[in-house]
Design a protein around this motif. Sequence first.
Motif, mmCIF file in Angstrom:
data_model
loop_
_atom_site.group_PDB
_atom_site.id
_atom_site.type_symbol
_atom_site.label_atom_id
_atom_site.label_comp_id
_atom_site.label_asym_id
_atom_site.label_seq_id
_atom_site.Cartn_x
_atom_site.Cartn_y
_atom_site.Cartn_z
ATOM 1 N N GLN A 1 0.835 -1.201 0.000
ATOM 2 C CA GLN A 1 0.000 0.000 0.000
ATOM 3 C C GLN A 1 0.871 1.254 0.000
ATOM 4 N N ARG A 2 1.932 1.216 0.818
ATOM 5 C CA ARG A 2 2.874 2.346 0.852
ATOM 6 C C ARG A 2 3.588 2.487 -0.491
ATOM 7 N N ALA A 3 3.889 1.363 -1.130
ATOM 8 C CA ALA A 3 4.540 1.404 -2.438
ATOM 9 C C ALA A 3 3.666 2.109 -3.463
ATOM 10 N N LYS A 4 2.371 1.875 -3.418
ATOM 11 C CA LYS A 4 1.454 2.554 -4.340
ATOM 12 C C LYS A 4 1.520 4.065 -4.144
ATOM 13 N N GLU A 5 1.605 4.479 -2.884
ATOM 14 C CA GLU A 5 1.697 5.913 -2.613
ATOM 15 C C GLU A 5 2.981 6.495 -3.199
ATOM 16 N N LEU A 6 4.108 5.794 -2.993
ATOM 17 C CA LEU A 6 5.389 6.283 -3.492
ATOM 18 C C LEU A 6 5.434 6.284 -5.014
ATOM 19 N N LEU A 7 4.817 5.287 -5.643
ATOM 20 C CA LEU A 7 4.809 5.223 -7.103
ATOM 21 C C LEU A 7 4.039 6.380 -7.721
ATOM 22 N N THR A 8 3.024 6.856 -7.033
ATOM 23 C CA THR A 8 2.160 7.893 -7.603
ATOM 24 C C THR A 8 2.470 9.294 -7.101
ATOM 25 N N THR A 9 3.310 9.408 -6.060
ATOM 26 C CA THR A 9 3.554 10.741 -5.485
ATOM 27 C C THR A 9 5.025 11.117 -5.409
ATOM 28 N N SER A 10 5.928 10.230 -5.830
ATOM 29 C CA SER A 10 7.356 10.530 -5.741
ATOM 30 C C SER A 10 8.045 10.230 -7.054
ATOM 31 N N GLU A 11 9.293 10.664 -7.157
ATOM 32 C CA GLU A 11 10.107 10.401 -8.341
ATOM 33 C C GLU A 11 11.051 9.223 -8.115
ATOM 34 N N MET A 12 10.918 8.512 -6.989
ATOM 35 C CA MET A 12 11.786 7.382 -6.695
ATOM 36 C C MET A 12 11.616 6.292 -7.749
ATOM 37 N N GLU B 1 14.457 1.718 -6.081
ATOM 38 C CA GLU B 1 14.613 2.439 -4.817
ATOM 39 C C GLU B 1 13.450 2.153 -3.870
ATOM 40 N N ILE B 2 12.251 2.117 -4.419
ATOM 41 C CA ILE B 2 11.070 1.838 -3.592
ATOM 42 C C ILE B 2 11.144 0.435 -3.018
ATOM 43 N N ALA B 3 11.556 -0.521 -3.844
ATOM 44 C CA ALA B 3 11.647 -1.918 -3.400
ATOM 45 C C ALA B 3 12.585 -2.051 -2.213
ATOM 46 N N TYR B 4 13.755 -1.436 -2.303
ATOM 47 C CA TYR B 4 14.725 -1.573 -1.213
ATOM 48 C C TYR B 4 14.351 -0.703 -0.013
ATOM 49 N N ARG B 5 13.734 0.424 -0.267
ATOM 50 C CA ARG B 5 13.307 1.285 0.848
ATOM 51 C C ARG B 5 12.278 0.580 1.722
ATOM 52 N N LEU B 6 11.429 -0.238 1.088
ATOM 53 C CA LEU B 6 10.386 -0.943 1.834
ATOM 54 C C LEU B 6 10.808 -2.371 2.196
ATOM 55 N N ASN B 7 12.116 -2.662 2.043
ATOM 56 C CA ASN B 7 12.695 -3.910 2.543
ATOM 57 C C ASN B 7 12.187 -5.168 1.848
ATOM 58 N N PHE B 8 11.919 -5.041 0.530
ATOM 59 C CA PHE B 8 11.664 -6.248 -0.244
ATOM 60 C C PHE B 8 13.004 -6.866 -0.635
ATOM 61 N N GLU B 9 13.020 -8.173 -0.842
ATOM 62 C CA GLU B 9 14.264 -8.887 -1.086
ATOM 63 C C GLU B 9 14.974 -8.387 -2.343
ATOM 64 N N SER B 10 14.201 -8.045 -3.366
ATOM 65 C CA SER B 10 14.762 -7.577 -4.629
ATOM 66 C C SER B 10 13.667 -6.843 -5.401
ATOM 67 N N PRO B 11 14.040 -6.029 -6.388
ATOM 68 C CA PRO B 11 13.028 -5.369 -7.221
ATOM 69 C C PRO B 11 12.114 -6.362 -7.933
ATOM 70 N N ASP B 12 12.678 -7.488 -8.390
ATOM 71 C CA ASP B 12 11.846 -8.486 -9.064
ATOM 72 C C ASP B 12 10.822 -9.090 -8.103
#
Length: 290
Positions: A244-255, A259-270
């Motif tokens: 849910q937080r990722a959706k916010e960052l995807l639509t409101t930030s330039e990250m 960057e979003i994947a690692y910021r939210l502590n997912f194992e990898s972008p994939d």
Amino acid sequence: MQSCKYMLASERDSLWGLTVTTIGYEEIGPNDPYPTRGHADGYYFELDKGRELNEYQLLYITEGKGLFHSRTVPQARLHEGDFFLLFPGEWHSYHPTPPHGWKKYWIGFKGRNMDDRVRAGFLSPTKPIYHVGFSDDIIRLYKSALDTAMREEAYSQQLMAGIVNHLIGMMYSLERNIELMSRSQAHVKMVNKARLRIRESLESSLTIQQVAEDLGVSYSNFRKLFKEHTGISPATYQQDLRLQRAKELLTTSEMSIKEIAYRLNFESPDYFSAKFKQKTGRKPSDLRQQ
């Protein structure tokens, strides 16, 4: 005193998923004869013989006391503030206790919405009685359904179906919450504290094992209590909040997605992209482009 209405439903109404067949209210005074007369065919029954219905009925006692038994449940007591649910094809019998009488609302219905809930195990003939206590909100819903039935305006079946679903939801959730609170107030507070801790630490490396350790409870016990209270595991709760937080960052930030994947502590972008698509039906890149 009795007020009731028997309803008709078209084939089109049945496609809605739930249709109402009957609704009513009755007052039985102390030592008054029971059951009352004047019911349609298939509804009247003798206490010693009981009956089987081809529909569900949800009954709510606002005053008085009674007794209930069915094919799967031995004699059980009914009190003010109790719902009891009748199932199609399930033999049953019930009555007010003579010294007390009762005041009772009922509503009958059928449809795949209820069938699905029974198949999923939310509702069962082995547990027909729900102790929720007296509620003005419940009474208002029954009165609203009864008033709708009496007026019988266009599309009244759809309106009454919504009221039935509201009543079933209240019955189920109220008793579940009462049970949870009665088991242990401390457990409820612990789960609420854990949810807040998880929610406030979405961008940290906090693990569910750490949450359990900080709360002084074993992981297995914590997971069991958390799922019992919320309906999902703590790990799923944490992951869903991060998505849910990722959706916010995807639509409101330039990250970037990485960057979003690692910021939210997912194992990898994939791994993040796979979980995001599984949850939302879209890739992160699709949402970003939109």
